[in-house]
Scaffold this motif. Structure first.
Motif, PDB file in Angstrom:
ATOM      1  N   GLN A  40       0.826  -1.196   0.000  1.00 56.00           N
ATOM      2  CA  GLN A  40       0.000   0.000   0.000  1.00 56.00           C
ATOM      3  C   GLN A  40       0.871   1.260   0.000  1.00 56.00           C
ATOM      4  O   GLN A  40       0.528   2.258  -0.646  1.00 56.00           O
ATOM      5  CB  GLN A  40      -0.951   0.017   1.215  1.00 56.00           C
ATOM      6  CG  GLN A  40      -2.019  -1.039   1.164  1.00 56.00           C
ATOM      7  CD  GLN A  40      -1.529  -2.432   1.604  1.00 56.00           C
ATOM      8  OE1 GLN A  40      -0.426  -2.603   2.101  1.00 56.00           O
ATOM      9  NE2 GLN A  40      -2.367  -3.438   1.388  1.00 56.00           N
ATOM     10  N   SER A  41       2.000   1.213   0.706  1.00 55.59           N
ATOM     11  CA  SER A  41       2.919   2.362   0.714  1.00 55.59           C
ATOM     12  C   SER A  41       3.460   2.617  -0.683  1.00 55.59           C
ATOM     13  O   SER A  41       3.502   3.769  -1.143  1.00 55.59           O
ATOM     14  CB  SER A  41       4.087   2.117   1.671  1.00 55.59           C
ATOM     15  OG  SER A  41       3.633   2.067   2.999  1.00 55.59           O
ATOM     16  N   ILE A  42       3.858   1.549  -1.365  1.00 52.49           N
ATOM     17  CA  ILE A  42       4.381   1.691  -2.726  1.00 52.49           C
ATOM     18  C   ILE A  42       3.285   2.233  -3.639  1.00 52.49           C
ATOM     19  O   ILE A  42       3.532   3.114  -4.461  1.00 52.49           O
ATOM     20  CB  ILE A  42       4.928   0.347  -3.255  1.00 52.49           C
ATOM     21  CG1 ILE A  42       6.058  -0.169  -2.361  1.00 52.49           C
ATOM     22  CG2 ILE A  42       5.375   0.472  -4.711  1.00 52.49           C
ATOM     23  CD1 ILE A  42       7.247   0.752  -2.226  1.00 52.49           C
ATOM     24  N   GLN A  43       2.066   1.735  -3.479  1.00 49.32           N
ATOM     25  CA  GLN A  43       0.948   2.203  -4.302  1.00 49.32           C
ATOM     26  C   GLN A  43       0.728   3.697  -4.082  1.00 49.32           C
ATOM     27  O   GLN A  43       0.480   4.443  -5.036  1.00 49.32           O
ATOM     28  CB  GLN A  43      -0.318   1.399  -3.962  1.00 49.32           C
ATOM     29  CG  GLN A  43      -1.436   1.528  -4.967  1.00 49.32           C
ATOM     30  CD  GLN A  43      -2.245   2.817  -4.832  1.00 49.32           C
ATOM     31  OE1 GLN A  43      -2.457   3.318  -3.750  1.00 49.32           O
ATOM     32  NE2 GLN A  43      -2.689   3.338  -5.955  1.00 49.32           N
ATOM     33  N   LEU A  44       0.853   4.157  -2.844  1.00 49.87           N
ATOM     34  CA  LEU A  44       0.682   5.589  -2.555  1.00 49.87           C
ATOM     35  C   LEU A  44       1.803   6.416  -3.180  1.00 49.87           C
ATOM     36  O   LEU A  44       1.562   7.517  -3.673  1.00 49.87           O
ATOM     37  CB  LEU A  44       0.610   5.820  -1.041  1.00 49.87           C
ATOM     38  CG  LEU A  44      -0.659   5.301  -0.362  1.00 49.87           C
ATOM     39  CD1 LEU A  44      -0.536   5.387   1.157  1.00 49.87           C
ATOM     40  CD2 LEU A  44      -1.889   6.052  -0.853  1.00 49.87           C
ATOM     41  N   TYR A  45       3.038   5.893  -3.183  1.00 48.47           N
ATOM     42  CA  TYR A  45       4.151   6.589  -3.845  1.00 48.47           C
ATOM     43  C   TYR A  45       3.898   6.671  -5.345  1.00 48.47           C
ATOM     44  O   TYR A  45       4.071   7.713  -5.966  1.00 48.47           O
ATOM     45  CB  TYR A  45       5.489   5.870  -3.654  1.00 48.47           C
ATOM     46  CG  TYR A  45       5.961   5.665  -2.233  1.00 48.47           C
ATOM     47  CD1 TYR A  45       5.483   6.420  -1.167  1.00 48.47           C
ATOM     48  CD2 TYR A  45       6.915   4.702  -1.958  1.00 48.47           C
ATOM     49  CE1 TYR A  45       5.939   6.210   0.122  1.00 48.47           C
ATOM     50  CE2 TYR A  45       7.379   4.495  -0.675  1.00 48.47           C
ATOM     51  CZ  TYR A  45       6.896   5.240   0.367  1.00 48.47           C
ATOM     52  OH  TYR A  45       7.356   5.029   1.634  1.00 48.47           O
ATOM     53  N   PHE A  46       3.506   5.524  -5.938  1.00 46.77           N
ATOM     54  CA  PHE A  46       3.352   5.440  -7.393  1.00 46.77           C
ATOM     55  C   PHE A  46       2.114   6.171  -7.900  1.00 46.77           C
ATOM     56  O   PHE A  46       2.029   6.477  -9.077  1.00 46.77           O
ATOM     57  CB  PHE A  46       3.322   3.984  -7.843  1.00 46.77           C
ATOM     58  CG  PHE A  46       4.677   3.309  -7.878  1.00 46.77           C
ATOM     59  CD1 PHE A  46       5.796   3.892  -7.320  1.00 46.77           C
ATOM     60  CD2 PHE A  46       4.814   2.089  -8.484  1.00 46.77           C
ATOM     61  CE1 PHE A  46       7.034   3.267  -7.374  1.00 46.77           C
ATOM     62  CE2 PHE A  46       6.054   1.455  -8.540  1.00 46.77           C
ATOM     63  CZ  PHE A  46       7.166   2.046  -7.980  1.00 46.77           C
ATOM     64  N   SER A  47       1.163   6.448  -7.026  1.00 46.50           N
ATOM     65  CA  SER A  47      -0.023   7.193  -7.436  1.00 46.50           C
ATOM     66  C   SER A  47       0.141   8.696  -7.221  1.00 46.50           C
ATOM     67  O   SER A  47      -0.668   9.478  -7.697  1.00 46.50           O
ATOM     68  CB  SER A  47      -1.246   6.696  -6.645  1.00 46.50           C
ATOM     69  OG  SER A  47      -1.125   7.078  -5.279  1.00 46.50           O
TER      70      SER A  47
END
Length: 109
Positions: A40-47
């Motif tokens: 979820q952290s990576i998804q927040l960075y990538f979004s």
């Protein structure tokens, strides 16, 4: 040789890294496990919903030495992959990557 080519101009850093990661077939879970955070952290960075921490950016660049820092920070360039480096080149150290990022930012800003 691999080039990231998109039709969108003025891509942000997180968008360039997200597209590069997709093209490499990396999953957010794989990246998260390797970096030590949740997917979820990576998804927040990538979004772009959360700012991409400099520590993550440095770590990601270390893991992908074909990334061109100048192109990554230049809004007008979409290809973020540099020419292949000679096989004898040394692996980037974290401080070298940080120094190059600072140098590019000082030049561009």
């Amino acid at each position: 040789m691999f080039y990231l080519i998109t039709k969108k101009t003025n891509m942000k850093i997180y968008e360039k890294i997200r597209e590069y990661s997709k093209s490499k077939g990396e999953t957010m879970k794989e990246i998260a496990d390797a970096y030590g955070v949740t997917p979820q952290s990576i998804q927040l960075y990538f979004s772009g919903k959360n700012a991409m921490p400099l520590n993550f950016l440095v770590w990601y660049i270390e893991k992908h030495p074909d990334l061109d820092l100048y192109a990554l920070f230049n809004k007008n360039l979409q290809s973020i992959v540099s020419e292949p480096k000679p096989s004898y080149s040394k692996k980037s150290k974290k401080q070298d990557v940080i120094d190059r990022i600072v140098e590019i930012l000082e030049k561009e800003l």
